[in-house]
Scaffold this motif. Structure first.
Motif, mmCIF file in Angstrom:
data_model
loop_
_atom_site.group_PDB
_atom_site.id
_atom_site.type_symbol
_atom_site.label_atom_id
_atom_site.label_comp_id
_atom_site.label_asym_id
_atom_site.label_seq_id
_atom_site.Cartn_x
_atom_site.Cartn_y
_atom_site.Cartn_z
ATOM 1 N N UNK A 30 0.822 -1.202 0.000
ATOM 2 C CA UNK A 30 0.000 0.000 0.000
ATOM 3 C C UNK A 30 0.863 1.262 0.000
ATOM 4 N N UNK A 31 1.919 1.254 0.803
ATOM 5 C CA UNK A 31 2.823 2.405 0.874
ATOM 6 C C UNK A 31 3.448 2.658 -0.493
ATOM 7 N N UNK A 35 3.037 5.934 -2.882
ATOM 8 C CA UNK A 35 4.194 6.714 -3.314
ATOM 9 C C UNK A 35 4.165 6.863 -4.832
ATOM 10 N N UNK A 36 3.900 5.775 -5.541
ATOM 11 C CA UNK A 36 3.805 5.847 -7.001
ATOM 12 C C UNK A 36 2.697 6.794 -7.437
ATOM 13 N N UNK A 37 1.554 6.738 -6.769
ATOM 14 C CA UNK A 37 0.438 7.625 -7.105
ATOM 15 C C UNK A 37 0.802 9.087 -6.839
ATOM 16 N N UNK A 38 1.473 9.329 -5.724
ATOM 17 C CA UNK A 38 1.882 10.696 -5.393
ATOM 18 C C UNK A 38 2.863 11.226 -6.430
ATOM 19 N N UNK A 39 3.836 10.398 -6.796
ATOM 20 C CA UNK A 39 4.812 10.823 -7.804
ATOM 21 C C UNK A 39 4.144 11.054 -9.153
ATOM 22 N N UNK A 51 5.816 13.416 4.003
ATOM 23 C CA UNK A 51 4.597 12.675 4.332
ATOM 24 C C UNK A 51 4.916 11.383 5.082
ATOM 25 N N UNK A 52 6.079 10.801 4.792
ATOM 26 C CA UNK A 52 6.477 9.543 5.431
ATOM 27 C C UNK A 52 7.337 9.758 6.668
ATOM 28 N N UNK A 53 7.673 11.004 6.959
ATOM 29 C CA UNK A 53 8.502 11.283 8.132
ATOM 30 C C UNK A 53 9.965 10.952 7.922
ATOM 31 N N UNK A 54 10.440 11.125 6.691
ATOM 32 C CA UNK A 54 11.840 10.868 6.383
ATOM 33 C C UNK A 54 12.327 11.940 5.423
ATOM 34 N N UNK A 57 15.992 12.329 0.410
ATOM 35 C CA UNK A 57 16.955 11.338 -0.046
ATOM 36 C C UNK A 57 16.615 9.945 0.457
ATOM 37 N N UNK A 58 16.207 9.837 1.715
ATOM 38 C CA UNK A 58 15.846 8.524 2.263
ATOM 39 C C UNK A 58 14.644 7.938 1.530
ATOM 40 N N UNK A 59 13.654 8.776 1.232
ATOM 41 C CA UNK A 59 12.473 8.297 0.502
ATOM 42 C C UNK A 59 12.875 7.798 -0.874
ATOM 43 N N UNK A 60 13.677 8.589 -1.579
ATOM 44 C CA UNK A 60 14.105 8.196 -2.923
ATOM 45 C C UNK A 60 14.899 6.903 -2.881
ATOM 46 N N UNK A 61 15.853 6.814 -1.964
ATOM 47 C CA UNK A 61 16.686 5.611 -1.873
ATOM 48 C C UNK A 61 15.854 4.379 -1.544
ATOM 49 N N UNK A 62 14.932 4.516 -0.609
ATOM 50 C CA UNK A 62 14.117 3.377 -0.191
ATOM 51 C C UNK A 62 13.217 2.889 -1.327
ATOM 52 N N UNK A 63 12.548 3.822 -1.984
ATOM 53 C CA UNK A 63 11.563 3.423 -2.982
ATOM 54 C C UNK A 63 12.140 3.173 -4.367
ATOM 55 N N UNK A 64 13.415 3.454 -4.572
ATOM 56 C CA UNK A 64 14.036 3.122 -5.848
ATOM 57 C C UNK A 64 15.036 1.982 -5.729
#
Length: 103
Positions: A30-31, A35-39, A51-54, A57-64
């Protein structure tokens, strides 16, 4: 809004932990979907991170990370491809993604 109703968890703490562990893959899916929908809606990595509390750079690294791992595996599987061929393929892929986004 709570995703998990605490009062719906089993009374036994260990069983409740097992239930929470079983829920983790669904929550992660779901997360990632959100994230894909938001992007896709134009959100920046900074907005996603906030939005995720990070951090951004951390968001990009985690989701890519998964995509980067797949690219690394693809590079290893195509050792006979020249750098020019690889660059041409990458340019074609970027163009295809941009065309899909414009639709």
């Amino acid at each position: 809004m709570g995703v998990i109703a605490a009062d719906a968890l089993p009374a036994d703490p260990l069983e409740a932990l097992r239930e929470l562990a079983r829920s983790e893959p669904e929550l992660e899916r779901l997360r990632r979907d959100k994230v894909l929908a938001a992007r896709a809606a134009g959100a920046t990595w900074e907005q996603v991170g906030n939005a995720l509390g990070m951090s951004r750079q951390s968001a990009w690294e985690y989701f890519t990370a998964r995509i980067r791992d797949e690219l690394t595996d693809n590079v290893k599987a195509n050792v006979d491809m020249s750098e020019v061929e690889a660059m041409q393929m990458a340019v074609e892929e970027v163009r295809a993604v941009r065309r899909r986004r414009r639709r």
